[in-house]
Design a protein around this motif. Structure first.
Motif, PDB file in Angstrom:
ATOM      1  N   CYS A   2      -4.581   4.859 -11.068  1.00  0.00           N
ATOM      2  CA  CYS A   2      -5.328   4.904  -9.799  1.00  0.00           C
ATOM      3  C   CYS A   2      -5.286   3.553  -9.107  1.00  0.00           C
ATOM      4  O   CYS A   2      -5.102   3.479  -7.889  1.00  0.00           O
ATOM      5  N   LEU A   3      -5.469   2.509  -9.886  1.00  0.00           N
ATOM      6  CA  LEU A   3      -5.472   1.159  -9.332  1.00  0.00           C
ATOM      7  C   LEU A   3      -4.128   0.837  -8.694  1.00  0.00           C
ATOM      8  O   LEU A   3      -4.065   0.316  -7.576  1.00  0.00           O
ATOM      9  N   ILE A   4      -3.054   1.172  -9.357  1.00  0.00           N
ATOM     10  CA  ILE A   4      -1.714   0.871  -8.847  1.00  0.00           C
ATOM     11  C   ILE A   4      -1.432   1.659  -7.570  1.00  0.00           C
ATOM     12  O   ILE A   4      -0.963   1.098  -6.574  1.00  0.00           O
ATOM     13  N   ALA A   8      -1.120   0.034  -3.876  1.00  0.00           N
ATOM     14  CA  ALA A   8       0.140   0.249  -3.153  1.00  0.00           C
ATOM     15  C   ALA A   8      -0.127   0.861  -1.780  1.00  0.00           C
ATOM     16  O   ALA A   8       0.499   0.467  -0.785  1.00  0.00           O
ATOM     17  N   ALA A   9      -1.054   1.812  -1.704  1.00  0.00           N
ATOM     18  CA  ALA A   9      -1.393   2.413  -0.413  1.00  0.00           C
ATOM     19  C   ALA A   9      -2.009   1.374   0.522  1.00  0.00           C
ATOM     20  O   ALA A   9      -1.689   1.342   1.718  1.00  0.00           O
ATOM     21  N   ALA A  10      -2.882   0.519  -0.005  1.00  0.00           N
ATOM     22  CA  ALA A  10      -3.466  -0.551   0.815  1.00  0.00           C
ATOM     23  C   ALA A  10      -2.380  -1.471   1.339  1.00  0.00           C
ATOM     24  O   ALA A  10      -2.369  -1.830   2.530  1.00  0.00           O
ATOM     25  N   PHE A  11      -1.455  -1.848   0.486  1.00  0.00           N
ATOM     26  CA  PHE A  11      -0.362  -2.733   0.874  1.00  0.00           C
ATOM     27  C   PHE A  11       0.524  -2.088   1.937  1.00  0.00           C
ATOM     28  O   PHE A  11       0.902  -2.727   2.926  1.00  0.00           O
ATOM     29  N   GLU A  64      -4.186  12.514 -15.768  1.00  0.00           N
ATOM     30  CA  GLU A  64      -5.397  12.699 -14.964  1.00  0.00           C
ATOM     31  C   GLU A  64      -5.606  11.522 -14.012  1.00  0.00           C
ATOM     32  O   GLU A  64      -5.983  11.704 -12.852  1.00  0.00           O
ATOM     33  N   ASP A  65      -5.378  10.330 -14.507  1.00  0.00           N
ATOM     34  CA  ASP A  65      -5.534   9.139 -13.682  1.00  0.00           C
ATOM     35  C   ASP A  65      -4.476   9.111 -12.581  1.00  0.00           C
ATOM     36  O   ASP A  65      -4.765   8.708 -11.449  1.00  0.00           O
ATOM     37  N   LEU A  70      -3.227  10.038  -6.757  1.00  0.00           N
ATOM     38  CA  LEU A  70      -2.555  10.777  -5.688  1.00  0.00           C
ATOM     39  C   LEU A  70      -3.555  11.435  -4.747  1.00  0.00           C
ATOM     40  O   LEU A  70      -3.357  11.451  -3.524  1.00  0.00           O
ATOM     41  N   ILE A  71      -4.639  11.974  -5.304  1.00  0.00           N
ATOM     42  CA  ILE A  71      -5.673  12.589  -4.473  1.00  0.00           C
ATOM     43  C   ILE A  71      -6.319  11.541  -3.568  1.00  0.00           C
ATOM     44  O   ILE A  71      -6.542  11.783  -2.378  1.00  0.00           O
ATOM     45  N   ILE A  72      -6.600  10.365  -4.118  1.00  0.00           N
ATOM     46  CA  ILE A  72      -7.198   9.292  -3.327  1.00  0.00           C
ATOM     47  C   ILE A  72      -6.262   8.881  -2.194  1.00  0.00           C
ATOM     48  O   ILE A  72      -6.684   8.712  -1.046  1.00  0.00           O
ATOM     49  N   ALA A  73      -4.980   8.729  -2.492  1.00  0.00           N
ATOM     50  CA  ALA A  73      -4.006   8.353  -1.465  1.00  0.00           C
ATOM     51  C   ALA A  73      -3.882   9.447  -0.403  1.00  0.00           C
ATOM     52  O   ALA A  73      -3.787   9.151   0.791  1.00  0.00           O
ATOM     53  N   ALA A  74      -3.908  10.701  -0.821  1.00  0.00           N
ATOM     54  CA  ALA A  74      -3.797  11.812   0.127  1.00  0.00           C
ATOM     55  C   ALA A  74      -5.022  11.881   1.036  1.00  0.00           C
ATOM     56  O   ALA A  74      -4.888  12.058   2.255  1.00  0.00           O
TER      57      ALA A  74
END
Length: 100
Positions: A2-4, A8-11, A64-65, A70-74
């Motif tokens: 999740c952290l990665i 990556a999405a923030a970047f 699961e992580d 992926l759900i958070i990024a979506a």
């Protein structure tokens, strides 16, 4: 994981915002979403640090992580799309009102 994914999405949104600003476009939406993802990455850092203090590992590479990341990024990308569509429809309605 999740952290990665969140970092990556923030970047990516941050780079996209810088790219748009370079070409004279408004990058407020991109920077807002980058800040949201950065806050989520900070939250995951605190969570994983607490896991390390309890004897776990910092990076969790479980499925699961990964799915949670992926759900958070979506969801963040959907929030960005709502921001963009809102701005588009507000701008379009102002142009329609000027034409009357």
């Amino acid at each position: 994981m999740c952290l990665i994914i969140t970092a990556a999405a923030a970047f990516l949104f941050f780079l996209f915002g810088i790219f748009r600003k370079k070409y004279g476009k408004n990058s407020e939406n991109e920077m807002s979403i980058a800040l949201i993802f950065l806050a989520a990455a900070l939250m995951w850092c605190v969570d994983r640090t607490a896991a390390v203090l309890k004897g776990g590992t910092f990076f969790d590479f479980g499925i699961e992580d990964f799915l949670l990341g992926l759900i958070i990024a979506a969801v963040g990308t959907v929030i960005y799309a709502v921001f963009v569509l809102k701005k588009f429809f507000v701008h379009s309605s102002k142009n329609l009102n000027k034409g009357e």
